[in-house]
Design a protein around this motif. Structure first.
Motif, short mmCIF file in Angstrom:
data_model
loop_
_atom_site.label_atom_id
_atom_site.label_comp_id
_atom_site.label_asym_id
_atom_site.label_seq_id
_atom_site.Cartn_x
_atom_site.Cartn_y
_atom_site.Cartn_z
N SER A 67 0.83 -1.20 0.00
CA SER A 67 0.00 0.00 0.00
C SER A 67 0.88 1.25 0.00
CB SER A 67 -0.89 -0.01 1.25
OG SER A 67 -1.63 1.18 1.37
N GLU A 177 -10.93 -6.96 8.53
CA GLU A 177 -11.47 -6.02 7.54
C GLU A 177 -12.18 -4.84 8.21
OE1 GLU A 177 -14.05 -6.10 3.37
OE2 GLU A 177 -13.93 -7.89 4.64
N ASN A 181 -10.95 -1.03 7.61
CA ASN A 181 -11.85 -0.03 7.02
C ASN A 181 -11.81 1.29 7.77
OD1 ASN A 181 -12.75 -1.62 4.90
ND2 ASN A 181 -14.50 -2.43 6.03
N SER A 205 -3.51 -3.68 3.22
CA SER A 205 -4.53 -4.01 2.21
C SER A 205 -5.90 -3.71 2.81
CB SER A 205 -4.44 -5.49 1.82
OG SER A 205 -4.90 -6.31 2.88
N SER A 206 -6.95 -4.09 2.09
CA SER A 206 -8.31 -3.84 2.57
C SER A 206 -8.64 -4.66 3.80
CB SER A 206 -9.33 -4.13 1.46
OG SER A 206 -9.23 -5.50 1.07
N THR A 207 -7.82 -5.68 4.09
CA THR A 207 -8.10 -6.54 5.25
C THR A 207 -6.95 -6.63 6.24
OG1 THR A 207 -7.34 -8.53 4.09
CG2 THR A 207 -9.68 -7.97 3.89
#
Length: 361
Positions: A67, A177, A181, A205-207
Motif C-alpha cells: 500500500s 477487515e 476499514n 490491504s483492505s483486510t
C-alpha cells in the motif's frame, strides 16, 4: 566470470541474487533457515527504494501486494493530532510478501536452505566456507548478507562492539477487515506523552494492518520467554488505555506470529569488505528502525556492488569503490537514526512537531 556465494536469503541476499541473475553472473545462495520460515515484520520503502526494486521485479505486481501511504499523522497516545505531513511515494509491504516477490526470479537450484556456513580461511585467491558437517566450498567472491548479527562479520572483525539500542519493538500483522476499514492509507503513529513508548499503524490491504510498538528498554520489559501470552500481556498493560483504535487492534490481534525485534547497532562501522568477502545490508551496517532505510540501503548496496563487480577487473578495486560510495550515505542514516531515537525517548512536549520517522540522505 567469478563464482559468487551469497550467505543469507533475506532481503539483501535475495536482492543481490536478483541483480546477479539479471546480469548472468554465476552465484548460489545459502540460507540457514527453512524455506517456509517467513516470520518477521513489514518494511517501509521510500521512493528511492521503489526505483531500485523496479529494476529487478515486476513493480506493478508489487503494488498489488502492499500500500502507498498518503501522509504521516503523529498523535498523542489518546488520539490528539500533533502534526501531519504529506508523504511522497512511500510504500509499505510485509516482509514475507517482499521475500516472496524477490524469490520469484531465483531458480530453485540456485538456493539451498538449512545451510549454516562459517569462514574457514582463504586459499588460492578464494574464500573457503565450511558447513556444519565440516564439508566446504570455495568461492571467488562471498557476499555476506547474514543480518545485523552476521557470523561472518564477527569472525573477521573480532574487536567490533555491538551494543543494544535503548529501544525494542513488537511487530505484528492483524487481518481484520472491519478495523482496516477504519484506517485510511496513512502512516499513523501514537506517542505517549511521557516519551519512550509509541504505537504505529500501517494499512497493508483492505483486510490487513501492520502494527508495531516501540518501547524504551530501560523502562518497559517483556518476559524473556517471549510467549504469545507474555507479549499480549505486555501490550495490554502498556497500551490498553490508549486511543480506541490502538486498544481495538491489540485486543483483536493474535500473538502467535508476533515478532520481537531486539535492536542492536555497531558502535563503529567496520570495513565493508575483507579480501574477497563483501558485506551488504544489515551485515555491513545495521540501521536502527527509526531510519526506515534498511531495505532501500540493501537494494542500493546490491545494485552498486553488482555493477562494480562487472566493471572492474580487480575484485579488491571493486570492493574499495563500493565502500567509498556507500559508507558516507550509511553514516548519514546512522546519525539521523540516533537523532530520531533520542527524540523518541523525550516527553512529547519536548519533541519537534515536524519530524518524519524516515531518514533521508
Amino acid at each position: 566470470m567469478s563464482t559468487v556465494a551469497i550467505i543469507g536469503a533475506g532481503v539483501s541476499g535475495l536482492s543481490m541474487a536478483n541483480y546477479l541473475e539479471k546480469n548472468n553472473v554465476d552465484y548460489h545462495i545459502y540460507e540457514r533457515r527453512t524455506k517456509d520460515d517467513l516470520k518477521g515484520h513489514g518494511f517501509i520503502l521510500p521512493k528511492e527504494g521503489i526505483e531500485y526494486l523496479s529494476q529487478i521485479i515486476n513493480i506493478d505486481e508489487l503494488y498489488t501486494k502492499g500500500s502507498f501511504l498518503k501522509k504521516y499523522v503523529h498523535y498523542g497516545h489518546k488520539g490528539d493530532v500533533i502534526s501531519e505531513k504529506d508523504l511522497d511515494n512511500v510504500f509499505v509491504i510485509s516482509r514475507s510478501t517482499l521475500i516472496e516477490v524477490l524469490s520469484k526470479n531465483i531458480p530453485l537450484q540456485k538456493i539451498s536452505y538449512e545451510n549454516t556456513l562459517a569462514l574457514s580461511g582463504f586459499s588460492d585467491g578464494k574464500a573457503t566456507m565450511q558447513f556444519e558437517d565440516y564439508s566446504s566450498l570455495q568461492a571467488d567472491i562471498v557476499i555476506a548478507s547474514d543480518g545485523s548479527r552476521s557470523r561472518i562479520r564477527r569472525q573477521i572483525f573480532q574487536d567490533e562492539v555491538m551494543k543494544a539500542v535503548l529501544e525494542n519493538e513488537v511487530v505484528n500483522i492483524i487481518e481484520n477487515e472491519e478495523l482496516a476499514n477504519q484506517i485510511e492509507h496513512n502512516f499513523l503513529k501514537f506517542h505517549h506523552e511521557d516519551g519512550g513508548l509509541t504505537f504505529g499503524v500501517l494499512k497493508l490491504s483492505s483486510t490487513k494492518i501492520l502494527w508495531y510498538c516501540q518501547f524504551d528498554i530501560s523502562k518497559f520489559f517483556i518476559n524473556e520467554d517471549y510467549t504469545p501470552d507474555c507479549i499480549r500481556q505486555f501490550m495490554m498493560d502498556n497500551f490498553g488505555n490508549w486511543n480506541p483504535l490502538v486498544s481495538s487492534i491489540i485486543n483483536q490481534s493474535s500473538y502467535e506470529n508476533a515478532h520481537i525485534w531486539r535492536v542492536y547497532e555497531l558502535e563503529k562501522l567496520n570495513d565493508f569488505y575483507y579480501k574477497n568477502i563483501a558485506f551488504i545490508g544489515d551485515a555491513a551496517h545495521p540501521l536502527i528502525p527509526f531510519t526506515s532505510q534498511g531495505v532501500t540501503s540493501a537494494l542500493k548496496d546490491s545494485y552498486i556492488l553488482t555493477n562494480l563487480i562487472l566493471e572492474e577487473n580487480n575484485i579488491n578495486t571493486a570492493f574499495k569503490k563500493y565502500e567509498e560510495e556507500r559508507k558516507p550515505e550509511i553514516e548519514t542514516h546512522i546519525k539521523n537514526g540516533r537523532i530520531l531515537l533520542n527524540q523518541f525517548l523525550l516527553p512529547l512536549d519536548q519533541q519537534p512537531k515536524d519530524t518524519l520517522p524516515i531518514s533521508y540522505k
